[in-house]
Every structure is written in C-alpha cells, then in structure tokens.
Enzyme design. Structure first.
Site, PDB file in Angstrom:
ATOM      1  N   ASN A 112       0.754  -1.015  -0.155  1.00 38.86           N
ATOM      2  CA  ASN A 112      -0.142   0.025   0.113  1.00 38.86           C
ATOM      3  C   ASN A 112       0.967   1.309   0.073  1.00 38.86           C
ATOM      4  O   ASN A 112       0.501   2.445  -0.477  1.00 38.86           O
ATOM      5  CB  ASN A 112      -1.000  -0.128   1.067  1.00 38.86           C
ATOM      6  CG  ASN A 112      -0.408  -0.083   2.409  1.00 38.86           C
ATOM      7  OD1 ASN A 112       0.809  -0.605   2.618  1.00 38.86           O
ATOM      8  ND2 ASN A 112      -1.212   0.308   3.466  1.00 38.86           N
ATOM      9  N   GLU A 167       5.403  -4.221  11.697  1.00 44.03           N
ATOM     10  CA  GLU A 167       4.269  -3.375  11.762  1.00 44.03           C
ATOM     11  C   GLU A 167       3.211  -4.067  11.107  1.00 44.03           C
ATOM     12  O   GLU A 167       3.296  -4.399   9.810  1.00 44.03           O
ATOM     13  CB  GLU A 167       4.539  -1.938  10.975  1.00 44.03           C
ATOM     14  CG  GLU A 167       5.683  -1.200  11.390  1.00 44.03           C
ATOM     15  CD  GLU A 167       5.834  -0.106  10.288  1.00 44.03           C
ATOM     16  OE1 GLU A 167       5.947  -0.287   9.152  1.00 44.03           O
ATOM     17  OE2 GLU A 167       6.165   0.845  10.903  1.00 44.03           O
ATOM     18  N   CYS A 226      -2.908   0.804   6.940  1.00 43.95           N
ATOM     19  CA  CYS A 226      -3.201   0.159   8.208  1.00 43.95           C
ATOM     20  C   CYS A 226      -3.655   0.947   9.255  1.00 43.95           C
ATOM     21  O   CYS A 226      -4.452   0.469  10.169  1.00 43.95           O
ATOM     22  CB  CYS A 226      -1.500  -0.350   8.657  1.00 43.95           C
ATOM     23  SG  CYS A 226      -0.630   1.226   8.871  1.00 43.95           S
TER      24      CYS A 226
HETATM   25  P1  NAP Z   1       1.029  -9.091   3.142  1.00 42.94           P
HETATM   26  O1  NAP Z   1       0.355 -10.063   2.265  1.00 42.94           O
HETATM   27  O2  NAP Z   1       1.211  -9.573   4.574  1.00 42.94           O
HETATM   28  O3  NAP Z   1       2.319  -8.939   2.409  1.00 42.94           O
HETATM   29  C1  NAP Z   1       3.357  -8.032   2.980  1.00 42.94           C
HETATM   30  C2  NAP Z   1       4.807  -8.424   2.521  1.00 42.94           C
HETATM   31  O4  NAP Z   1       4.929  -9.947   3.092  1.00 42.94           O
HETATM   32  C3  NAP Z   1       4.938  -8.642   1.030  1.00 42.94           C
HETATM   33  O5  NAP Z   1       6.052  -8.213   0.456  1.00 42.94           O
HETATM   34  C4  NAP Z   1       4.651 -10.152   0.944  1.00 42.94           C
HETATM   35  O6  NAP Z   1       5.097 -10.350  -0.408  1.00 42.94           O
HETATM   36  C5  NAP Z   1       5.445 -10.597   1.996  1.00 42.94           C
HETATM   37  N1  NAP Z   1       5.111 -12.075   2.364  1.00 42.94           N
HETATM   38  C6  NAP Z   1       4.198 -12.982   2.183  1.00 42.94           C
HETATM   39  N2  NAP Z   1       4.250 -13.899   2.662  1.00 42.94           N
HETATM   40  C7  NAP Z   1       5.458 -14.107   2.980  1.00 42.94           C
HETATM   41  C8  NAP Z   1       6.230 -15.275   3.844  1.00 42.94           C
HETATM   42  N3  NAP Z   1       5.789 -16.393   3.858  1.00 42.94           N
HETATM   43  N4  NAP Z   1       7.394 -14.813   4.176  1.00 42.94           N
HETATM   44  C9  NAP Z   1       8.068 -13.565   3.867  1.00 42.94           C
HETATM   45  N5  NAP Z   1       7.279 -12.680   3.466  1.00 42.94           N
HETATM   46  C10 NAP Z   1       6.061 -12.852   2.944  1.00 42.94           C
HETATM   47  O7  NAP Z   1       0.482  -7.686   3.507  1.00 42.94           O
HETATM   48  P2  NAP Z   1      -0.118  -6.573   2.314  1.00 42.94           P
HETATM   49  O8  NAP Z   1      -1.248  -7.041   1.634  1.00 42.94           O
HETATM   50  O9  NAP Z   1       1.021  -6.298   1.245  1.00 42.94           O
HETATM   51  O10 NAP Z   1      -0.604  -5.409   3.059  1.00 42.94           O
HETATM   52  C11 NAP Z   1      -1.755  -5.450   3.857  1.00 42.94           C
HETATM   53  C12 NAP Z   1      -1.537  -5.624   5.108  1.00 42.94           C
HETATM   54  O11 NAP Z   1      -0.457  -4.838   5.677  1.00 42.94           O
HETATM   55  C13 NAP Z   1      -2.608  -5.023   6.099  1.00 42.94           C
HETATM   56  O12 NAP Z   1      -2.968  -5.874   7.170  1.00 42.94           O
HETATM   57  C14 NAP Z   1      -2.085  -3.631   6.691  1.00 42.94           C
HETATM   58  O13 NAP Z   1      -2.812  -3.450   8.027  1.00 42.94           O
HETATM   59  C15 NAP Z   1      -0.771  -3.875   6.939  1.00 42.94           C
HETATM   60  N6  NAP Z   1       0.174  -2.842   7.035  1.00 42.94           N
HETATM   61  C16 NAP Z   1       0.716  -2.557   8.190  1.00 42.94           C
HETATM   62  C17 NAP Z   1       1.179  -1.371   8.410  1.00 42.94           C
HETATM   63  C18 NAP Z   1       1.738  -0.715   9.752  1.00 42.94           C
HETATM   64  O14 NAP Z   1       2.533   0.176   9.676  1.00 42.94           O
HETATM   65  N7  NAP Z   1       1.284  -1.221  10.757  1.00 42.94           N
HETATM   66  C19 NAP Z   1       1.418  -0.481   7.115  1.00 42.94           C
HETATM   67  C20 NAP Z   1       0.931  -0.912   6.016  1.00 42.94           C
HETATM   68  C21 NAP Z   1       0.217  -2.032   5.858  1.00 42.94           C
HETATM   69  P3  NAP Z   1       4.240 -10.962  -1.770  1.00 42.94           P
HETATM   70  O15 NAP Z   1       3.517  -9.562  -2.083  1.00 42.94           O
HETATM   71  O16 NAP Z   1       5.095 -11.437  -2.637  1.00 42.94           O
HETATM   72  O17 NAP Z   1       3.244 -11.825  -1.142  1.00 42.94           O
END
Ligand code: NAP
Length: 477
Positions: free
Chosen positions: A156, A252, A286
């Site tokens: 995002n 995060e 988030c």
């Molecule tokens: P996500 O699906 O968890 O993916 C985040 C990252 O993790 C991506 O680079 C993804 O790669 C990678 N990933 C996936 N499976 C993995 C594994 N087994 N091992 C290592 N890395 C892996 O999250 P998203 O859909 O991109 O983002 C949305 C989420 O992020 C929401 O829940 C949001 O609340 C949270 N978020 C939190 C913050 C904060 O600061 N607290 C900020 C922004 C977003 P791929 O894309 O290749 O799957």
C-alpha cells in the site's frame, strides 16, 4: 509499460535463471504494468552473500560519507518523482497526487533520517556511580550496526514504507536485502534505480523479487540475515516471528483502529476526520479508522452527518485522483464484500454503499453493527465503516480492547480530561485526540501492540532498532 524488470544483486541488474516472471496487473485497468523476476533460492543466497560481504566496508565508511550517498539518492528520487509516482499509481492504484506526495514524503523521510543519525551520539559512564565502583572504570557506549537487514514491505505504500526501512538501515552501517511486495515491486525497483544512480557501492543494497509464499520462508530462516524489518498483514507477521532465527524483529502489522465519539464531541470535526481516516485510498491503510463507537444519544446525529459527508467522497480512477478507487485485487474486494454481506445477514442497517463494480467497492456505511458480526473485529482493508452504538464510554473502551489488534485509536471529545482518561485505558500504540488515526509525521514513534506488531518505528526509533549498543570499558590501573 509492460517492461521486464530485473532484480538487483551486488550492483548488477539481472534476469533470473529460473526464466520465470510474474506479471503485475494494474488493479484499475485491464493492463499489465510490467513483469518482475521470480528468483530462485540460490539467487536469494547470492543477494544475502553480497550484502554480507559489502557490510564490512560499509560499516567502516564514515557516517557522513554514507549520508552523502543517501543525499544523492534523494536528488535522484526528486528527478524521478513523476515517473515513480506514475508507477505507484498504475501498480497499486493510488491517486496520482497521493502517489506524488508519497515520493515527496519519502524524500523528507530519508533526509530526516540522515540528519537524525548524524546527531545521535553515544555516552560514557563512570564506575563510581554504582555502590563499590570506582572512577578507574569508564564505560564508553555507542551504537553499531546489526549486519544484514531483511526489509519486507507491503503493497500500500510501496515506496515510503520501503524507504522507512532502507534509509535507517543504510545510514547506520547495515547492508540490506529488500523484498518488496510483489504488487508494488516495480515501484520499489524504480526507487532502487535511483539509489543505483547515486553510486551506492555494490552489494550494499540488493533487491529480491518473487512471491513471498515462494521465497519468503527461505529468506527469513536464512542464517545470513541479522535483523528483519517487516510491514504487512498480521498472519504473515506471525508466521515470520515463528520462523525467524534468534534475531531482532520489528513488525508493523494490521489494525482495527477505533474512533470513539463521546457525547460532547465536536461532531463536525469528528465527521471530517472519520471520513478521511476511514476512506482515503479506499481504506487500504493500516491506520485507517476501521470502526466507530458512538454514544447512543448522539448516534443518529453522527450517522446523519457522516452520510452527508460521504456524498462528497469521490469514486473512480486513481488517474483522476478519486478517493475511492478499485481495491488491489479481486480477492481483497471479495473479502470486503463478504464482511458486508455477513453484517447485513445479521441485521446491520445499510446507510449507504454496498455497490460493487469489479474491484471497486462504493463507500459503505453500516449502522447498528454488533459484536456478533465479523465486521466488528476483522480488518477489511477496504471502504467499509461499521458504526457500533454503545450505552457508555466504558463499553466502547472494553470493545476496543477486546480486539486482537492494538495499532492506534481516535477519541473525539471536547473535554480534554475525559479524552486523556480514555486514552490511558485504550490498548494501542498511539491514541489520537480529536484527529484521525495516521502514521506520521514520520519522526513520531509508531507502535503496534498485540497483533498489530512489535518494536517501534519512527525515524530515531528505527535507527535504534537496527543498531545495538556496544560498550568498551577502560580500566585505569
Ligand atoms: P502481506 O500480504 O502480509 O504482504 C506483506 C509482505 O510480506 C509482502 O512483501 C509479501 O510478499 C510478503 N510475504 C508474504 N508471505 C510471506 C512469507 N511467507 N514470508 C515472507 N514474506 C512474505 O500484506 P499486504 O497485503 O501487502 O499489506 C496489507 C497489510 O499490511 C494490512 O494488514 C495492513 O494493515 C498491513 N500494514 C501495516 C502497516 C503498519 O505500519 N502497521 C502499514 C502498511 C500495511 P508478496 O507480495 O510477494 O506476497
């Protein structure tokens, strides 16, 4: 459009020997933005090895010289601003103006990080302060890098949240293996093209691309990784925490940030903040406001004002800078629709929305949401806002705290004493009084508690999280 983007190892842009590429489709138009490499484990190994080797010299490079590389990065980012913003827009469907702001914010963040790091000093202590100690012992403590940082970012904010890991890591003498979100990887790659143009020594920063499900575990468990800085969903974060070796982790993760509106709130202010907090970038933040608790006596008035304010929210294409844009993919839109359907089946009252065109979900406001509905607890990451009516403020606090998440919370009240009392009882990393939940300014500490994360981000805290204290004791004999 539709180029084949390479991964970056040891200062070289390369195609993967796997010959496999991943097509990145735009979330809002039927087009492929480009292709990225699905690298192999041995190529991931090479990236980690290159980072390991480069770290020795990078650590020895003076902080001012490291800063100069990062200042040159800023210059290149400024030159590439429109190009990177266009990629962010096309790849993750963010409004163009917001994408430009993301690049500008990133430039400010990197600059602030350089300046903060340059002004962080160690300390010294005399032994005599401790009972029985003596002045002949002097401890000198300063911070040293951890080694190789694995930076994993979400879709995002593909540029800002990546730089928020890369800049503090590099300025403090770590080298980096950067794994961008697959949807967001092209934006990440372009940002690193700017760093490459800045002349960064080879191996100091490496970009690995491929689905997290394919290479993620391998990277996380790799003995060459010394620290992981991760931003993404809570499920992914929990998996990483279980797999990682005994190394520092900063996470995060997701959130379910509540806005608590009490009887004496300035409703006009609350409504503006809640609508922008909940619906900007279709709620794909988030720290979006993801539920509203309101005292019964003002609930009708709040809902009526929210409904009116929602009429001003624009819907359409990111190219036209609309607020509500198609969600990142069909799976995400289906998930949001599932939450809406579940709430409606259980007798929530639809105020507006529940209309869908492909991945575009119209801003949806649901009233009379209750604890038995998934929408009261689950993170939609989409443009749907549940109103939960409560009899007392304590009920709102209880329900806020029952959440598995604890990122941020907003309290709307004109009684500052009451606002502070509520803030003290809320389980969250930050509480915003009379403002929307949000990350930033980026030097503020940013903390997720419970399922929302571990460790603290924010410029100074991020630098601290990627370094450790090293103590040298002089014994005067
Ligand atoms: P996500 O699906 O968890 O993916 C985040 C990252 O993790 C991506 O680079 C993804 O790669 C990678 N990933 C996936 N499976 C993995 C594994 N087994 N091992 C290592 N890395 C892996 O999250 P998203 O859909 O991109 O983002 C949305 C989420 O992020 C929401 O829940 C949001 O609340 C949270 N978020 C939190 C913050 C904060 O600061 N607290 C900020 C922004 C977003 P791929 O894309 O290749 O799957």
């Amino acid at each position: 459009m539709n180029s084949n983007y390479k991964f970056y190892v040891n200062g070289e842009w390369r195609e993967s020997q796997t010959k496999e590429v991943i097509e990145i489709r735009s979330p809002y138009k039927d087009a492929i933005v480009g292709k990225v490499q699905a690298i192999s484990q041995s190529e991931a190994d090479e990236a980690i090895q290159a980072a390991k080797v480069a770290q020795k010299d990078w650590e020895q490079t003076s902080i001012r010289e490291r800063g100069d590389y990062l200042y040159r990065w800023i210059k290149e980012l400024a030159t590439m601003k429109e190009e990177i913003a266009t990629t962010i827009m096309q790849e993750v469907g963010k409004g163009f103006n917001d994408a430009v702001k993301e690049v500008e914010r990133t430039i400010d963040l990197i600059r602030f990080t350089i300046e903060e790091a340059i002004h962080l000093y160690g300390e010294s202590m005399l032994g005599e302060n401790f009972p029985g100690g003596s002045r002949s012992k002097i401890a000198i403590s300063h911070r040293v890098p951890l080694g190789v940082v694995l930076a994993i970012s979400p879709f995002n904010y593909p540029v800002n949240l990546s730089a928020a890991k890369i800049a503090p890591a590099l300025i403090s003498g770590n080298t980096v293996v950067f794994k961008p979100a697959t949807q967001g990887a092209i934006s990440g790659i372009k940002m690193i093209e700017a760093l490459d143009k800045a002349g960064l020594p080879k191996g100091v920063l490496n970009v690995v691309t491929g689905h997290g499900s394919a290479i993620g575990n391998y990277l996380i468990e790799h003995p060459g990784i010394d620290m992981i800085s991760f931003t993404g969903g809570s499920e992914t974060g929990k998996r990483i925490a279980k797999l990682a070796n005994m190394i520092p982790l900063v996470m995060e993760l997701g959130g379910k940030d509540p806005a608590i509106v009490v009887k004496d709130a300035n409703l006009d202010l609350a409504v503006k903040q809640i609508v922008s907090g909940a619906f900007s970038y279709s709620g794909q933040r988030c720290t979006a406001i993801k539920r509203v608790f309101v005292e019964e006596s003002i609930a009708d008035e709040l809902v009526s004002k929210l409904t009116k304010e929602l009429e001003t929210v624009t819907i359409g294409s990111p190219e036209d800078n609309k607020t509500i844009v198609p969600l990142i993919d069909k799976k995400s839109a289906d998930f949001v629709q599932g939450l809406i359907d579940d709430a409606l089946e259980k007798k929530a009252v639809l105020i507006t929305g529940n209309k869908r065109e492909g991945n575009l979900i119209y801003p949806t406001l649901l009233d009379h949401v209750t604890a038995d509905m998934r929408l009261a607890w689950e993170e939609p990451f989409g443009p749907v806002l549940p109103i939960i009516r409560v009899k007392t403020v304590d009920e709102a606090i209880d329900m806020s705290n029952q959440s598995e998440y604890g990122l941020q919370a907003s309290i709307f009240s004109q009684d500052i004493d009451q606002a502070f009392t509520i803030a003290g009882k809320i389980q969250a990393g930050s509480v915003q009084i009379n403002g929307r939940t949000e990350r930033g300014p980026d030097h503020f500490p940013f903390i997720g508690t419970k399922g929302s994360g571990m460790g603290t981000q924010g410029v100074k805290r991020s630098i601290e999280s990627m370094t450790r204290e090293k103590v040298t004791v002089i014994n005067i004999n």
